[in-house]
Design a protein around this motif. Structure first.
Motif, PDB file in Angstrom:
ATOM      1  N   TYR A 161       0.834  -1.215   0.000  1.00 21.08           N
ATOM      2  CA  TYR A 161       0.000   0.000   0.000  1.00 21.08           C
ATOM      3  C   TYR A 161       0.863   1.257   0.000  1.00 21.08           C
ATOM      4  O   TYR A 161       0.456   2.306  -0.521  1.00 21.08           O
ATOM      5  CB  TYR A 161      -0.970  -0.013   1.185  1.00 21.08           C
ATOM      6  CG  TYR A 161      -0.351   0.271   2.529  1.00 21.08           C
ATOM      7  CD1 TYR A 161      -0.275   1.572   3.026  1.00 21.08           C
ATOM      8  CD2 TYR A 161       0.136  -0.754   3.335  1.00 21.08           C
ATOM      9  CE1 TYR A 161       0.266   1.833   4.268  1.00 21.08           C
ATOM     10  CE2 TYR A 161       0.678  -0.509   4.573  1.00 21.08           C
ATOM     11  CZ  TYR A 161       0.741   0.784   5.035  1.00 21.08           C
ATOM     12  OH  TYR A 161       1.280   1.045   6.263  1.00 21.08           O
ATOM     13  N   HIS A 184       1.957   7.361   6.767  1.00 19.17           N
ATOM     14  CA  HIS A 184       1.668   5.958   6.482  1.00 19.17           C
ATOM     15  C   HIS A 184       2.547   4.980   7.267  1.00 19.17           C
ATOM     16  O   HIS A 184       2.108   3.874   7.584  1.00 19.17           O
ATOM     17  CB  HIS A 184       1.828   5.683   4.987  1.00 19.17           C
ATOM     18  CG  HIS A 184       0.865   6.431   4.126  1.00 19.17           C
ATOM     19  ND1 HIS A 184      -0.421   5.998   3.915  1.00 19.17           N
ATOM     20  CD2 HIS A 184       0.995   7.592   3.442  1.00 19.17           C
ATOM     21  CE1 HIS A 184      -1.046   6.859   3.109  1.00 19.17           C
ATOM     22  NE2 HIS A 184      -0.203   7.841   2.816  1.00 19.17           N
ATOM     23  N   ASP A 219       3.873   1.359  -1.553  1.00 25.56           N
ATOM     24  CA  ASP A 219       4.331   1.438  -2.946  1.00 25.56           C
ATOM     25  C   ASP A 219       3.251   2.028  -3.837  1.00 25.56           C
ATOM     26  O   ASP A 219       3.538   2.803  -4.762  1.00 25.56           O
ATOM     27  CB  ASP A 219       4.712   0.039  -3.447  1.00 25.56           C
ATOM     28  CG  ASP A 219       6.000  -0.468  -2.805  1.00 25.56           C
ATOM     29  OD1 ASP A 219       6.805   0.379  -2.361  1.00 25.56           O
ATOM     30  OD2 ASP A 219       6.184  -1.697  -2.733  1.00 25.56           O
ATOM     31  N   SER A 220       2.000   1.660  -3.554  1.00 25.65           N
ATOM     32  CA  SER A 220       0.893   2.202  -4.345  1.00 25.65           C
ATOM     33  C   SER A 220       0.777   3.709  -4.156  1.00 25.65           C
ATOM     34  O   SER A 220       0.590   4.458  -5.124  1.00 25.65           O
ATOM     35  CB  SER A 220      -0.414   1.512  -3.933  1.00 25.65           C
ATOM     36  OG  SER A 220      -1.514   2.071  -4.605  1.00 25.65           O
ATOM     37  N   ALA A 221       0.905   4.168  -2.907  1.00 23.25           N
ATOM     38  CA  ALA A 221       0.842   5.610  -2.647  1.00 23.25           C
ATOM     39  C   ALA A 221       2.023   6.327  -3.286  1.00 23.25           C
ATOM     40  O   ALA A 221       1.882   7.438  -3.828  1.00 23.25           O
ATOM     41  CB  ALA A 221       0.828   5.857  -1.138  1.00 23.25           C
ATOM     42  N   ARG A 222       3.184   5.695  -3.261  1.00 27.04           N
ATOM     43  CA  ARG A 222       4.369   6.297  -3.877  1.00 27.04           C
ATOM     44  C   ARG A 222       4.185   6.429  -5.391  1.00 27.04           C
ATOM     45  O   ARG A 222       4.601   7.430  -5.995  1.00 27.04           O
ATOM     46  CB  ARG A 222       5.596   5.451  -3.538  1.00 27.04           C
ATOM     47  CG  ARG A 222       6.909   6.092  -3.957  1.00 27.04           C
ATOM     48  CD  ARG A 222       8.092   5.221  -3.597  1.00 27.04           C
ATOM     49  NE  ARG A 222       8.368   5.229  -2.166  1.00 27.04           N
ATOM     50  CZ  ARG A 222       8.268   4.165  -1.378  1.00 27.04           C
ATOM     51  NH1 ARG A 222       7.858   3.001  -1.875  1.00 27.04           N
ATOM     52  NH2 ARG A 222       8.555   4.248  -0.096  1.00 27.04           N
ATOM     53  N   SER A 223       3.552   5.428  -6.006  1.00 27.43           N
ATOM     54  CA  SER A 223       3.327   5.478  -7.455  1.00 27.43           C
ATOM     55  C   SER A 223       2.335   6.562  -7.843  1.00 27.43           C
ATOM     56  O   SER A 223       2.336   7.022  -8.978  1.00 27.43           O
ATOM     57  CB  SER A 223       2.838   4.115  -7.953  1.00 27.43           C
ATOM     58  OG  SER A 223       1.552   3.831  -7.429  1.00 27.43           O
ATOM     59  N   ARG A 224       1.491   6.962  -6.888  1.00 25.59           N
ATOM     60  CA  ARG A 224       0.533   8.042  -7.166  1.00 25.59           C
ATOM     61  C   ARG A 224       1.151   9.418  -6.960  1.00 25.59           C
ATOM     62  O   ARG A 224       0.460  10.426  -7.073  1.00 25.59           O
ATOM     63  CB  ARG A 224      -0.692   7.896  -6.266  1.00 25.59           C
ATOM     64  CG  ARG A 224      -1.526   6.649  -6.560  1.00 25.59           C
ATOM     65  CD  ARG A 224      -2.920   6.765  -5.948  1.00 25.59           C
ATOM     66  NE  ARG A 224      -2.861   7.008  -4.514  1.00 25.59           N
ATOM     67  CZ  ARG A 224      -2.862   6.049  -3.584  1.00 25.59           C
ATOM     68  NH1 ARG A 224      -2.863   4.774  -3.974  1.00 25.59           N
ATOM     69  NH2 ARG A 224      -2.825   6.342  -2.308  1.00 25.59           N
ATOM     70  N   GLY A 225       2.426   9.446  -6.607  1.00 25.49           N
ATOM     71  CA  GLY A 225       3.116  10.727  -6.482  1.00 25.49           C
ATOM     72  C   GLY A 225       3.121  11.307  -5.089  1.00 25.49           C
ATOM     73  O   GLY A 225       3.471  12.487  -4.920  1.00 25.49           O
ATOM     74  N   VAL A 226       2.751  10.510  -4.073  1.00 26.06           N
ATOM     75  CA  VAL A 226       2.786  11.014  -2.696  1.00 26.06           C
ATOM     76  C   VAL A 226       4.241  11.245  -2.294  1.00 26.06           C
ATOM     77  O   VAL A 226       5.102  10.398  -2.533  1.00 26.06           O
ATOM     78  CB  VAL A 226       2.115  10.008  -1.731  1.00 26.06           C
ATOM     79  CG1 VAL A 226       2.205  10.518  -0.292  1.00 26.06           C
ATOM     80  CG2 VAL A 226       0.666   9.778  -2.127  1.00 26.06           C
TER      81      VAL A 226
END
Length: 367
Positions: free
Chosen positions: A266, A284, A268-275
């Motif tokens: 989760y 997080h 990695d997913s947030a990082r991929s969204r540019g967070v």
């Protein structure tokens, strides 16, 4: 194809409804039963330690002979022993001691004839205040530096912080205290060398009606800024010396758990969204990393109380640790028994509170 899928869905067994939380927990008694069980465990814990201390204290003889031997004649010692009941069988003395503890009577010291209960109430607040200061220092040091180490994983900053953490919990407390005194008190003259408050502050504190065991609270109650600065300045060095002992452990815990959390899908997913990385760390990854700190806090309180004996002796901070060292030097075992028992109660209650908090915030704890 659509008809076949529809037929498969009709033939599939109905999903089993999720079991209620109360039945998914082990034991079936819920949180109330868990809290009651943990609370009742305090009794055997304290009883075992009291028993061990009672019999260990008597390996070298009775307390009167240990405290006053060499200062009284054999006839006077025999008379004192008979008056105190130390000529009776050891088992009878032990049962007598337990009955006194149940009634709140912990005995009277032989060196200064002070009720042990008075010592506990007079000096217990000083130790509790010092431990609270040390916990604050440990959190202020361990949590931010642990986050920084996790973000700079396997780089020079991470390596330096890990070495700092090892030095923090491996260096003896009294040695850290002496270094702090040499640098900030003797060398620079910024902070007091010893004591809990200055002589002038003691006179001001004497004006308070119904004082609390905590000097900081009393200074705030008086609204005296100079008194408040006096209290804080005396607490800084002891709090740092004792807090670094646990701060290094917190640093390693936060670093390890944040690294594990930052590798979760989760995140990695947030990082991929540019967070942004700073937001990932603070929002997080920080909360899951704090759970291990809470779960080990009870053990750290025990470590701090052990370190408080050396810290209070080094800085002449008159708490239970300081008095314990004094009475041990005088071989006043009645006082030692009472102080050790009180420290055991504090540790047991701290572990109980930590267990309850961990059960409330950590879904992995089963009850």
């Amino acid at each position: 194809m659509t008809a076949d899928v529809a037929q498969d869905r009709q033939d599939a067994p109905a999903p089993t409804p999720a079991a209620p939380a109360s039945t998914r927990r082990r034991g079936g008694g819920g949180l109330g039963r868990y809290i009651l069980t943990r609370f009742l465990l305090i009794i055997p814990t304290v009883l075992i330690l009291m028993t061990v201390v009672f019999f260990l204290m008597r390996i070298t003889g009775d307390p009167i002979t240990a405290a006053l031997g060499g200062r009284l004649s054999p006839e006077q010692l025999a008379q004192r022993r008979a008056e105190a009941g130390y000529d009776r069988p050891l088992a009878v003395q032990y049962l007598d001691y337990l009955w006194g503890v149940v009634r709140g009577d912990f005995g009277t010291t032989y060196t200064d004839h002070t009720p042990v209960a008075t010592i506990l109430t007079t000096y217990g607040g000083a130790t509790a205040e010092l431990v609270i200061y040390a916990v604050i220092v440990a959190l202020l040091v361990g949590v931010p530096l642990g986050m920084l180490a996790a973000r700079s994983r396997d780089r020079w900053g991470d390596l330096a912080l890990r070495v700092l953490a090892i030095l923090g919990y491996a260096t003896p407390v009294f040695f850290v205290g002496l270094l702090l005194k040499l640098v900030f008190s003797v060398g620079l003259g910024w902070l007091p060398v010893a004591g809990r408050i200055s002589s002038r502050g003691e006179l001001t504190m004497g004006k308070i009606l119904n004082p609390t065991p905590f000097y900081l609270l009393d200074a705030i109650r008086l609204g005296d800024a100079s008194l408040l600065a006096d209290v804080i300045s005396h607490a800084i060095l002891p709090a740092i010396a004792l807090g670094l002992l646990t701060g290094g452990i917190f640093l390693r815990l936060v670093r390890t758990n944040m690294i594990g959390t930052l590798e979760m899908p989760y995140v990695d997913s947030a990082r991929s969204r540019g967070v942004r990385e700073a937001r990932l760390t603070s929002r997080h990854a920080l909360r899951p990393a704090l759970i291990p700190i809470i779960t080990v806090m009870g053990m750290q309180v025990a470590m701090m109380l052990g370190g408080a004996v050396l810290t209070e002796t080094t800085f002449e901070w008159k708490g239970l640790g300081y008095m314990l060292a004094e009475y041990m030097a005088n071989r006043d075992y009645v006082a030692v028994q009472g102080i050790v028992m009180m420290l055991a109660v504090i540790v047991a209650i701290s572990n109980f509170v930590v267990d309850v908090i961990a059960a409330l915030i950590d879904p992995r704890v089963r009850y």
